[in-house]
Design a protein around this motif. Structure first.
Motif, short mmCIF file in Angstrom:
data_model
loop_
_atom_site.label_atom_id
_atom_site.label_comp_id
_atom_site.label_asym_id
_atom_site.label_seq_id
_atom_site.Cartn_x
_atom_site.Cartn_y
_atom_site.Cartn_z
N LYS A 7 0.83 -1.20 0.00
CA LYS A 7 0.00 0.00 0.00
C LYS A 7 0.86 1.25 0.00
CE LYS A 7 -4.02 2.08 2.28
NZ LYS A 7 -4.97 1.97 3.42
N ILE A 8 1.94 1.24 0.79
CA ILE A 8 2.86 2.38 0.83
C ILE A 8 3.49 2.60 -0.54
CG2 ILE A 8 5.10 3.15 1.72
CD1 ILE A 8 4.32 1.87 4.40
N LEU A 9 3.96 1.53 -1.16
CA LEU A 9 4.58 1.65 -2.48
C LEU A 9 3.60 2.17 -3.52
CD1 LEU A 9 6.70 -1.64 -2.52
CD2 LEU A 9 7.58 0.70 -2.43
N THR A 10 2.36 1.72 -3.43
CA THR A 10 1.33 2.21 -4.36
C THR A 10 1.07 3.69 -4.17
OG1 THR A 10 0.26 0.04 -4.46
CG2 THR A 10 -1.06 1.94 -5.11
N LYS A 11 0.96 4.12 -2.92
CA LYS A 11 0.72 5.53 -2.62
C LYS A 11 1.88 6.40 -3.12
CE LYS A 11 -3.28 5.42 -0.53
NZ LYS A 11 -4.47 6.13 -1.10
N ILE A 12 3.11 5.93 -2.93
CA ILE A 12 4.28 6.68 -3.40
C ILE A 12 4.30 6.75 -4.92
CG2 ILE A 12 6.81 6.58 -3.59
CD1 ILE A 12 6.87 5.59 -0.69
N GLU A 13 3.99 5.63 -5.55
CA GLU A 13 4.00 5.59 -7.02
C GLU A 13 2.93 6.51 -7.61
OE1 GLU A 13 4.94 4.86 -10.84
OE2 GLU A 13 6.09 4.25 -9.06
N GLU A 14 1.78 6.57 -6.98
CA GLU A 14 0.67 7.37 -7.51
C GLU A 14 0.75 8.84 -7.12
OE1 GLU A 14 -2.77 5.41 -6.00
OE2 GLU A 14 -2.73 3.80 -7.51
N ALA A 15 1.63 9.19 -6.20
CA ALA A 15 1.66 10.55 -5.66
C ALA A 15 2.11 11.58 -6.68
CB ALA A 15 2.59 10.59 -4.45
N ASP A 16 1.44 12.73 -6.65
CA ASP A 16 1.89 13.88 -7.43
C ASP A 16 3.01 14.62 -6.70
OD1 ASP A 16 -0.11 13.61 -9.50
OD2 ASP A 16 -1.57 14.31 -8.02
N GLY A 17 3.03 14.47 -5.40
CA GLY A 17 4.07 15.12 -4.60
C GLY A 17 4.28 14.37 -3.29
N ILE A 18 5.52 14.37 -2.80
CA ILE A 18 5.87 13.70 -1.55
C ILE A 18 6.63 14.68 -0.66
CG2 ILE A 18 7.16 11.82 -0.46
CD1 ILE A 18 6.91 10.31 -3.14
N ILE A 19 6.15 14.85 0.56
CA ILE A 19 6.89 15.64 1.54
C ILE A 19 7.47 14.67 2.56
CG2 ILE A 19 6.78 17.38 3.36
CD1 ILE A 19 4.50 18.70 1.84
N ILE A 20 8.79 14.67 2.67
CA ILE A 20 9.48 13.83 3.64
C ILE A 20 9.79 14.69 4.86
CG2 ILE A 20 11.55 12.47 4.12
CD1 ILE A 20 11.74 12.01 1.06
N GLY A 21 9.28 14.27 6.02
CA GLY A 21 9.61 14.94 7.27
C GLY A 21 10.48 14.01 8.10
N ALA A 22 11.67 14.47 8.47
CA ALA A 22 12.62 13.57 9.14
C ALA A 22 13.22 14.21 10.39
CB ALA A 22 13.74 13.18 8.18
N SER A 23 13.40 13.37 11.41
CA SER A 23 14.02 13.84 12.65
C SER A 23 14.94 12.76 13.20
CB SER A 23 12.93 14.24 13.65
OG SER A 23 13.49 14.90 14.75
N ASN A 24 15.18 12.81 14.51
CA ASN A 24 16.24 12.01 15.11
C ASN A 24 16.08 10.50 14.93
OD1 ASN A 24 17.79 14.19 16.44
ND2 ASN A 24 15.88 14.50 17.54
N GLY A 25 14.83 10.03 14.82
CA GLY A 25 14.62 8.60 14.63
C GLY A 25 15.27 8.07 13.37
N LEU A 26 15.35 8.91 12.33
CA LEU A 26 16.01 8.50 11.09
C LEU A 26 17.51 8.37 11.34
CD1 LEU A 26 15.88 7.87 8.06
CD2 LEU A 26 16.14 10.32 7.63
N SER A 27 18.09 9.34 12.05
CA SER A 27 19.52 9.26 12.38
C SER A 27 19.82 8.04 13.24
CB SER A 27 19.96 10.53 13.13
OG SER A 27 19.85 11.66 12.31
N ILE A 28 18.93 7.74 14.18
CA ILE A 28 19.11 6.58 15.05
C ILE A 28 19.16 5.31 14.22
CG2 ILE A 28 18.04 5.18 16.86
CD1 ILE A 28 16.97 7.86 18.04
N SER A 29 18.32 5.24 13.17
CA SER A 29 18.31 4.05 12.32
C SER A 29 19.63 3.90 11.55
CB SER A 29 17.14 4.11 11.33
OG SER A 29 17.37 5.05 10.30
N GLU A 30 20.38 5.01 11.41
CA GLU A 30 21.71 4.96 10.79
C GLU A 30 22.79 4.60 11.80
OE1 GLU A 30 22.64 8.03 7.61
OE2 GLU A 30 21.27 9.15 8.93
N GLY A 31 22.45 4.61 13.09
CA GLY A 31 23.43 4.33 14.12
C GLY A 31 23.92 5.54 14.87
N ILE A 32 23.31 6.71 14.63
CA ILE A 32 23.70 7.94 15.31
C ILE A 32 22.58 8.37 16.25
CG2 ILE A 32 24.20 10.39 15.00
CD1 ILE A 32 25.61 9.69 12.40
N HIS A 33 22.88 8.42 17.54
CA HIS A 33 21.86 8.76 18.54
C HIS A 33 22.38 9.93 19.38
CE1 HIS A 33 18.61 8.63 21.24
NE2 HIS A 33 18.35 7.33 21.21
N ILE A 34 21.94 11.15 19.05
CA ILE A 34 22.50 12.32 19.72
C ILE A 34 21.98 12.51 21.15
CG2 ILE A 34 22.88 13.52 17.53
CD1 ILE A 34 20.45 15.29 18.18
#
Length: 281
Positions: A7-34
């Protein structure tokens, strides 16, 4: 779970626009936890912990260091920790792969510059709280941001006993006063012309998305980070064709009832979720 991913992939594929909002949880997933007093913090910043008592990178960012030599020892080491890799992490590569062919815009409170490192163009990126590789005058004497890579790298390499050499400490080219990393740690944070331009580009993207198929992709934004979360939820609620997709862990995964019918939430490791999505794409 596979149904949610599709469902996520379908929504992304059909989207006219995507806004990505990112914070510390994304950094944590990379291994960086400030926010954590973890193994990395103790290994890289352990002497600061011992000398000053702060227990995380974020506490160090706000610490009133007694001298410029000590201040720049910390911030140059933080810079080096964030950007020691010559290439983007697998997490950021997967995120870029997921949206690279779409009309997207990124708004983030992360200061590590990992979006541009992964190939996200600056004209589609709004770093609300600045970027660890840029410098500004501490007095805000002029509307100017300066690249800091060269001097920050030298300070990270040449510091001794928690201090950097005096001759490496940067001073403002305009007034000769002290400088600081261009991140929002005090009232001196400079919202310069480039910051204003990025903010306006973000607003323009939202304006142009009205009435269209819009995906709000929220990555690791904590419940208290209303700076990013609240506008995305408000936009989801207002737009008929909007879909709110949030990836987070445990209690940080929050979807209010008002937008629940237009939302998809996945509780799990963002790194693994992005990898799975790219593999299924």
């Amino acid at each position: 779970m596979e149904e949610k991913y599709n469902k996520i992939l379908t929504k992304i594929e059909e989207a006219d626009g995507i806004i990505i909002g990112a914070s510390n949880g994304l950094s944590i997933s990379e291994g960086i936890h400030i926010f954590a007093e973890n193994e990395d913090f103790l290994e890289i910043f352990g002497d600061f912990r011992e000398n000053y008592g702060f227990r995380s990178i974020i506490q160090g960012c706000f610490f009133p260091f007694p001298s410029e030599e000590e201040k720049w020892a910390f911030f140059s080491r933080m810079y080096n920790y964030f950007l020691y890799r010559d290439e983007a992490s697998p997490v950021m590569k997967n995120l870029h792969e997921l949206v690279k062919d779409k009309n997207f815009f990124v708004v983030t409170s992360n200061i590590d510059d990992h979006f541009s490192q992964a190939g996200f163009p600056m004209e589609r990126l709004f770093e609300i709280e600045g970027n660890c590789r840029n410098l500004q005058c501490s007095h805000g004497c002029c509307d100017q941001i300066y690249p800091g890579d060269e001097v920050l790298s030298k300070m990270a390499e040449q510091q001794e006993n928690g201090k950097v050499p005096l001759d490496l400490i940067p001073t403002c080219p305009n007034c000769g006063g002290p400088m600081q990393v261009h991140i929002e740690v005090d009232r001196n944070f400079l919202r310069d012309e480039s910051w204003q331009r990025s903010y306006q580009a973000y607003q323009d993207f939202i304006e142009n998305a009205y009435g269209k198929k819009l995906v709000l992709l929220e990555l690791g934004v904590g419940a208290r980070n209303q700076l990013i979360k609240a506008p995305l939820m408000k936009l989801t609620n207002a737009e008929i064709h909007a879909t709110y997709i949030t990836l987070n862990k445990g209690r940080e995964l929050y979807i209010p009832d008002a937008i629940a019918a237009k939302s998809i939430g996945i509780d799990g490791d963002i790194a693994k979720v992005l990898q799975q999505l790219v593999e299924m794409k």
